[in-house]
Design a protein around this motif. Structure first.
Motif, PDB file in Angstrom:
ATOM      1  N   ALA A  90       0.829  -1.210   0.000  1.00  0.00           N
ATOM      2  CA  ALA A  90       0.000   0.000   0.000  1.00  0.00           C
ATOM      3  C   ALA A  90       0.859   1.254   0.000  1.00  0.00           C
ATOM      4  O   ALA A  90       1.964   1.275   0.549  1.00  0.00           O
ATOM      5  N   ALA A  91       0.340   2.302  -0.630  1.00  0.00           N
ATOM      6  CA  ALA A  91       0.931   3.643  -0.566  1.00  0.00           C
ATOM      7  C   ALA A  91      -0.067   4.551   0.158  1.00  0.00           C
ATOM      8  O   ALA A  91      -1.277   4.341   0.078  1.00  0.00           O
ATOM      9  N   GLN A 107       6.599   2.556  -7.285  1.00  0.00           N
ATOM     10  CA  GLN A 107       6.664   1.534  -6.234  1.00  0.00           C
ATOM     11  C   GLN A 107       5.649   0.413  -6.441  1.00  0.00           C
ATOM     12  O   GLN A 107       5.644  -0.557  -5.680  1.00  0.00           O
ATOM     13  N   ASN A 108       4.772   0.567  -7.435  1.00  0.00           N
ATOM     14  CA  ASN A 108       3.829  -0.481  -7.828  1.00  0.00           C
ATOM     15  C   ASN A 108       2.969  -1.001  -6.653  1.00  0.00           C
ATOM     16  O   ASN A 108       2.927  -2.204  -6.376  1.00  0.00           O
ATOM     17  N   PRO A 109       2.265  -0.110  -5.945  1.00  0.00           N
ATOM     18  CA  PRO A 109       1.425  -0.577  -4.835  1.00  0.00           C
ATOM     19  C   PRO A 109       0.169  -1.297  -5.348  1.00  0.00           C
ATOM     20  O   PRO A 109      -0.239  -1.113  -6.496  1.00  0.00           O
ATOM     21  N   ILE A 131       3.937  -1.079   3.630  1.00  0.00           N
ATOM     22  CA  ILE A 131       3.760   0.284   3.138  1.00  0.00           C
ATOM     23  C   ILE A 131       4.965   0.612   2.264  1.00  0.00           C
ATOM     24  O   ILE A 131       6.091   0.736   2.757  1.00  0.00           O
ATOM     25  N   VAL A 132       4.735   0.727   0.962  1.00  0.00           N
ATOM     26  CA  VAL A 132       5.853   0.904   0.021  1.00  0.00           C
ATOM     27  C   VAL A 132       6.126   2.376  -0.283  1.00  0.00           C
ATOM     28  O   VAL A 132       7.176   2.706  -0.849  1.00  0.00           O
ATOM     29  N   ALA A 133       5.193   3.260   0.078  1.00  0.00           N
ATOM     30  CA  ALA A 133       5.409   4.692  -0.168  1.00  0.00           C
ATOM     31  C   ALA A 133       4.507   5.511   0.744  1.00  0.00           C
ATOM     32  O   ALA A 133       3.363   5.143   0.983  1.00  0.00           O
ATOM     33  N   LYS A 134       5.059   6.620   1.255  1.00  0.00           N
ATOM     34  CA  LYS A 134       4.274   7.613   1.989  1.00  0.00           C
ATOM     35  C   LYS A 134       4.646   8.979   1.427  1.00  0.00           C
ATOM     36  O   LYS A 134       5.794   9.389   1.506  1.00  0.00           O
TER      37      LYS A 134
END
Length: 392
Positions: free
Chosen positions: A181-182, A233-235, A210-213
């Motif tokens: 998830a992002a 990041q391909n969430p 969590i792949v991106a914030k």
């Protein structure tokens, strides 16, 4: 929902709190005015950035009060009069109007505001003057319990941010089967940050990553740079716990960048408002948590009554405004008085109230209601029920 109470607001507050405690003056022994009216303050976001929430909440409250008055009022036939005030979606104005309602209008209780930032600003006001308040949609947990201390005069008709974040993460993991998830966060918003933290904690606990914030500030218009980084990041899912003004643009710009994964958020999306900004053609595979699904068969009568009065379809915020007013009405009836302490005690003991957003039982330790949440999705040109999540 939004922004921490600042020293500037304290300064405004210190100038406005010039009268003594209590709401005496022109009232009878039970708190009603000598004319037989019971004045309740309605402090809502009628204009400004949160006007869509405030207008809906105010309209719902007015409908509930109108119906109660038509059915004989309260306390032996006394009519409730909602004294409206516009906080303009701003903390400083909220403080000034709350003080005016209490000291000049002599209201015995208050409904509203809808957002965290405008409610936080007036907690010291209603606390000093000992006036019970029910917010329809102030979801920040700290509104009723701050640093472990109960704010005795503040109650709510809605569930809290932590629960919404949990609902979003549970739906993403269990229903959407997302593993990555992002999150896109409004850095100036307590509402967004609260939901984001709860989402992250629950999603990671469920085995997700969590792949991106990415961060933005309310009022931003261009989100392509942060969305580009998220796309890389391909969430499996993107969680956007913000308000519709920015959320609509984020959804639109994500789809324009060919980001097709599910996007979801909280009640700040306000369904139709996000759709108007994003465009219906970009609303595929989007979801948000809300307090009620307007296609629920049990809401048919409420929706019909609201439509007849306002010539528009109610939203979840309309329903919450209605339920907040019903909570206050029930408390006054149970107390047999508008004495603030008796009404406050009655609110704390409220159990099994049949509201349009569900049965409402107040937790005396937190002043939060125990109730379920729904997840809505956009389908066939409208928002529809997708799932229900009950408190654990």
């Amino acid at each position: 929902m939004k922004k921490i109470f600042t020293l500037a607001t304290v300064a405004v507050l210190s100038l406005s709190l010039i009268a003594g405690c209590g709401t005496s003056g022109g009232t009878s022994s039970n708190g009603a005015s000598s004319s037989g009216e019971i004045k309740v303050g309605g402090l809502f976001e009628k204009t400004g950035g949160a006007a869509q929430y405030g207008t809906a909440g105010l309209n719902g409250a007015l409908l509930a009060i109108e119906q109660q008055n038509a059915n004989g009022g309260v306390l032996g036939g006394k009519q409730i009069k909602l004294i409206e005030a516009d906080n303009k979606s701003e903390p400083g104005e909220s403080t000034a109007q709350a003080s005016r309602l209490i000291t000049s209008e002599k209201v015995v209780a208050m409904l509203g505001p809808m957002t965290t930032k405008t409610l936080k600003a007036i907690i010291p006001v209603v606390t000093q003057y000992k006036v019970p308040l029910v917010t329809p949609s102030g979801t920040d947990a700290a509104l009723t319990v701050t640093d472990g201390k109960l704010n005795q005069w503040i109650f709510r008709a809605c569930f809290i941010d932590d629960f919404q974040g949990n609902v979003g993460a549970t739906f993403a993991a269990d229903t959407l089967r997302a593993k990555k998830a992002a999150i896109v966060i409004d850095t100036n918003g307590d509402y967004a940050k609260g939901l984001a933290k709860a989402f992250e904690d629950t999603f990671v606990k469920a085995g997700g990553q969590i792949v991106a914030k990415e961060n933005y500030v309310a009022g931003d218009k261009a989100f392509q740079p942060i969305l580009g980084r998220i796309k890389a990041q391909n969430p499996d899912v993107i969680y956007v716990p913000g308000y519709y003004n920015e959320v609509g643009l984020i959804v639109k710009q994500a789809r324009e960048l060919s980001i097709t994964v599910p996007m979801l958020g909280g009640d700040g999306w306000n369904g139709d408002e996000t759709t108007k900004i994003a465009g219906a053609n970009y609303m595929t595979n989007v979801y948000y948590s809300d307090h009620v699904a307007m296609d629920d068969p049990s809401l048919v009568e409420f929706a019909k009554q609201y439509q007849a009065k306002y010539n528009e379809t109610p939203t979840g915020f309309s329903a919450l405004g209605y339920d907040a007013a019903k909570m206050m009405i029930k408390a006054i009836e149970t107390a047999g008085s508008t004495d603030p302490e008796k009404v406050r005690t009655a609110l704390e003991g409220l159990k099994g109230l049949k509201g349009v957003t569900g049965d409402i039982t107040v937790d005396a330790a937190t002043h939060n209601p125990s109730k379920s949440a729904v997840v809505l999705h956009y389908q066939d040109g409208k928002w529809a029920f997708a799932s229900r999540v009950n408190p654990k």
